[in-house]
Each structure stands twice: as C-alpha cells, then as structure tokens.
Design a protein around this motif. Structure first.
Motif, PDB file in Angstrom:
ATOM      1  N   GLU A  68       6.784  -1.209 -13.945  1.00 43.96           N
ATOM      2  CA  GLU A  68       8.180  -0.965 -13.564  1.00 43.96           C
ATOM      3  C   GLU A  68       8.265   0.133 -12.511  1.00 43.96           C
ATOM      4  OE1 GLU A  68      10.164  -0.127 -17.251  1.00 43.96           O
ATOM      5  OE2 GLU A  68       9.812  -2.153 -18.006  1.00 43.96           O
ATOM      6  N   ALA A  69       7.498   1.210 -12.713  1.00 45.47           N
ATOM      7  CA  ALA A  69       7.505   2.316 -11.744  1.00 45.47           C
ATOM      8  C   ALA A  69       7.024   1.838 -10.382  1.00 45.47           C
ATOM      9  CB  ALA A  69       6.635   3.464 -12.245  1.00 45.47           C
ATOM     10  N   ALA A  70       5.981   1.019 -10.368  1.00 43.77           N
ATOM     11  CA  ALA A  70       5.452   0.520  -9.099  1.00 43.77           C
ATOM     12  C   ALA A  70       6.497  -0.318  -8.368  1.00 43.77           C
ATOM     13  CB  ALA A  70       4.185  -0.301  -9.341  1.00 43.77           C
ATOM     14  N   PHE A  71       7.167  -1.194  -9.081  1.00 42.21           N
ATOM     15  CA  PHE A  71       8.185  -2.027  -8.437  1.00 42.21           C
ATOM     16  C   PHE A  71       9.386  -1.196  -7.983  1.00 42.21           C
ATOM     17  CE2 PHE A  71       6.157  -5.748 -10.653  1.00 42.21           C
ATOM     18  CZ  PHE A  71       5.732  -6.361  -9.489  1.00 42.21           C
ATOM     19  N   GLU A  72       9.769  -0.191  -8.776  1.00 44.42           N
ATOM     20  CA  GLU A  72      10.872   0.686  -8.369  1.00 44.42           C
ATOM     21  C   GLU A  72      10.535   1.446  -7.087  1.00 44.42           C
ATOM     22  OE1 GLU A  72      11.808   3.171 -11.729  1.00 44.42           O
ATOM     23  OE2 GLU A  72      12.581   1.465 -12.876  1.00 44.42           O
ATOM     24  N   MET A  73       9.250   1.772  -6.893  1.00 42.08           N
ATOM     25  CA  MET A  73       8.821   2.489  -5.695  1.00 42.08           C
ATOM     26  C   MET A  73       8.601   1.565  -4.505  1.00 42.08           C
ATOM     27  SD  MET A  73       6.127   5.255  -7.087  1.00 42.08           S
ATOM     28  CE  MET A  73       6.344   5.920  -8.717  1.00 42.08           C
ATOM     29  N   GLY A  74       8.663   0.254  -4.735  1.00 40.69           N
ATOM     30  CA  GLY A  74       8.556  -0.666  -3.616  1.00 40.69           C
ATOM     31  C   GLY A  74       7.310  -1.517  -3.555  1.00 40.69           C
ATOM     32  N   ALA A  75       6.506  -1.563  -4.628  1.00 35.79           N
ATOM     33  CA  ALA A  75       5.348  -2.460  -4.622  1.00 35.79           C
ATOM     34  C   ALA A  75       5.834  -3.900  -4.513  1.00 35.79           C
ATOM     35  CB  ALA A  75       4.522  -2.281  -5.895  1.00 35.79           C
ATOM     36  N   ASP A  76       5.071  -4.722  -3.827  1.00 36.84           N
ATOM     37  CA  ASP A  76       5.422  -6.129  -3.668  1.00 36.84           C
ATOM     38  C   ASP A  76       4.841  -7.001  -4.769  1.00 36.84           C
ATOM     39  OD1 ASP A  76       6.842  -6.179  -0.975  1.00 36.84           O
ATOM     40  OD2 ASP A  76       5.012  -5.059  -0.531  1.00 36.84           O
ATOM     41  N   ALA A  77       3.732  -6.561  -5.363  1.00 41.76           N
ATOM     42  CA  ALA A  77       3.089  -7.315  -6.432  1.00 41.76           C
ATOM     43  C   ALA A  77       2.247  -6.348  -7.258  1.00 41.76           C
ATOM     44  CB  ALA A  77       2.220  -8.433  -5.858  1.00 41.76           C
ATOM     45  N   TYR A  78       1.899  -6.780  -8.467  1.00 40.30           N
ATOM     46  CA  TYR A  78       1.170  -5.927  -9.402  1.00 40.30           C
ATOM     47  C   TYR A  78       0.240  -6.808 -10.211  1.00 40.30           C
ATOM     48  CZ  TYR A  78       0.781  -1.925 -12.663  1.00 40.30           C
ATOM     49  OH  TYR A  78       0.344  -0.855 -13.409  1.00 40.30           O
ATOM     50  N   LEU A  79      -1.048  -6.529 -10.156  1.00 44.43           N
ATOM     51  CA  LEU A  79      -2.041  -7.213 -10.975  1.00 44.43           C
ATOM     52  C   LEU A  79      -2.816  -6.170 -11.763  1.00 44.43           C
ATOM     53  CD1 LEU A  79      -3.646  -9.855  -8.563  1.00 44.43           C
ATOM     54  CD2 LEU A  79      -2.079 -10.295 -10.463  1.00 44.43           C
TER      55      LEU A  79
ATOM     56  N   PHE B 123       0.596   5.790  -6.785  1.00 43.72           N
ATOM     57  CA  PHE B 123       2.054   5.941  -6.747  1.00 43.72           C
ATOM     58  C   PHE B 123       2.482   6.858  -5.604  1.00 43.72           C
ATOM     59  CE2 PHE B 123       2.061   5.042 -11.518  1.00 43.72           C
ATOM     60  CZ  PHE B 123       2.504   3.740 -11.363  1.00 43.72           C
ATOM     61  N   GLU B 124       1.762   7.953  -5.419  1.00 41.90           N
ATOM     62  CA  GLU B 124       2.090   8.879  -4.322  1.00 41.90           C
ATOM     63  C   GLU B 124       1.860   8.218  -2.961  1.00 41.90           C
ATOM     64  OE1 GLU B 124       1.022  13.262  -5.962  1.00 41.90           O
ATOM     65  OE2 GLU B 124      -0.613  11.786  -6.070  1.00 41.90           O
ATOM     66  N   ILE B 125       0.791   7.442  -2.867  1.00 40.67           N
ATOM     67  CA  ILE B 125       0.493   6.729  -1.621  1.00 40.67           C
ATOM     68  C   ILE B 125       1.573   5.687  -1.350  1.00 40.67           C
ATOM     69  CG2 ILE B 125      -1.145   5.174  -0.489  1.00 40.67           C
ATOM     70  CD1 ILE B 125      -3.330   6.708  -2.217  1.00 40.67           C
ATOM     71  N   LEU B 126       1.948   4.934  -2.370  1.00 39.37           N
ATOM     72  CA  LEU B 126       2.993   3.927  -2.217  1.00 39.37           C
ATOM     73  C   LEU B 126       4.298   4.570  -1.749  1.00 39.37           C
ATOM     74  CD1 LEU B 126       4.075   1.039  -2.515  1.00 39.37           C
ATOM     75  CD2 LEU B 126       4.436   1.532  -4.946  1.00 39.37           C
ATOM     76  N   ARG B 127       4.668   5.675  -2.349  1.00 39.61           N
ATOM     77  CA  ARG B 127       5.894   6.369  -1.946  1.00 39.61           C
ATOM     78  C   ARG B 127       5.826   6.777  -0.477  1.00 39.61           C
ATOM     79  NH1 ARG B 127       6.630  10.079  -5.998  1.00 39.61           N
ATOM     80  NH2 ARG B 127       7.804   8.503  -7.097  1.00 39.61           N
ATOM     81  N   ALA B 128       4.680   7.313  -0.060  1.00 34.18           N
ATOM     82  CA  ALA B 128       4.516   7.728   1.343  1.00 34.18           C
ATOM     83  C   ALA B 128       4.586   6.518   2.280  1.00 34.18           C
ATOM     84  CB  ALA B 128       3.194   8.472   1.522  1.00 34.18           C
TER      85      ALA B 128
END
Length: 129
Positions: free
Chosen positions: A92-103, A62-67
């Motif tokens: 939900e948190a990953a998508f809110e931070m801008g992830a494009d996909a989640y598996l 999550f911290e890496i994604l935010r950066a």
C-alpha cells in the motif's frame, strides 16, 4: 519488446538472475546495488523502467521512489517494486508513493516478464499501468 531497465537490487545473485531473465526477453538490463547512489544511476543511465528493491544500503527503495516521483524527468518513469517485503502495508505504501507495480520475492519468471511487459505497454501508450 525491449528497452533499457535499471535494476536496483543489492543482492548480486538476484541481480544476475533477473538480468538474465530479462535480457533473454530482449531487454537491456543494467544493475545497481547501492541505494545511496541509485538516483544518480537513474539520471546517468536514463532507463525506460526501474525495477527497485525496498531494502537497500544507503537509501531505501521507498526513499528512492519518492525522489523519482518528485523529479521532473523521472516523475512518469515506470517503477516496479520487487521485494521480499510482502506485507499489505508495504505494498500500500509503495502504491501511495507512486509505484506502478509490486511483486514479492520469490516470484515466477512469467509474472516478472508479464509485469515488465505491461509497464512497457502502458508507457508506450501513455497510460498508467
């Protein structure tokens, strides 16, 4: 298909298995196992896509994604979160931070390849996946 993927995953056997699956499909995969140095690895390798675990030593996914989303050069870099954390709030948190996909792990090879192909196609056409 093809291109460069940086796989940020601390479990060596998982890195090796995912790398094998993706390389057989024509991707060049580089693995990285430490969250603390992951941003530097992205900057150095300039991948076309990042596959990112959440639970990592040093910094969390999550911290890496935010950066990555805060960086001018990495804000649009496709990021697939690939993690054992399957709870809805994590997704939900990953998508809110801008992830494009989640598996979630475990995942099927077909799902992984289809998701990577979808993200690559979206990047090629300038769309968000």
């Amino acid at each position: 298909m093809g291109g460069r993927i940086l796989l940020i995953e601390d479990e060596g056997n998982i890195r090796e298995a995912i790398g094998f699956i993706l390389s057989r499909a024509g991707w060049e995969v580089q693995g990285h196992g430490n969250g603390a140095t992951a941003i530097e690895a992205v900057t150095r390798t300039k991948p076309d896509m990042v596959i990112l675990d959440i639970m990592l030593p040093g910094l969390s996914g999550f911290e890496i994604l935010r950066a990555l989303r805060d960086g001018a050069e990495t804000a649009q870099l496709p990021v697939l979160m690939l993690t054992a954390k399957g709870q809805a709030r994590d997704q939900e948190a990953a998508f809110e931070m801008g992830a494009d996909a989640y598996l979630t792990k475990p995942f099927s090879n077909a799902d992984l390849l289809a998701t990577v192909a979808r993200l690559a196609q979206a990047r090629a056409t300038g769309d968000r996946a």
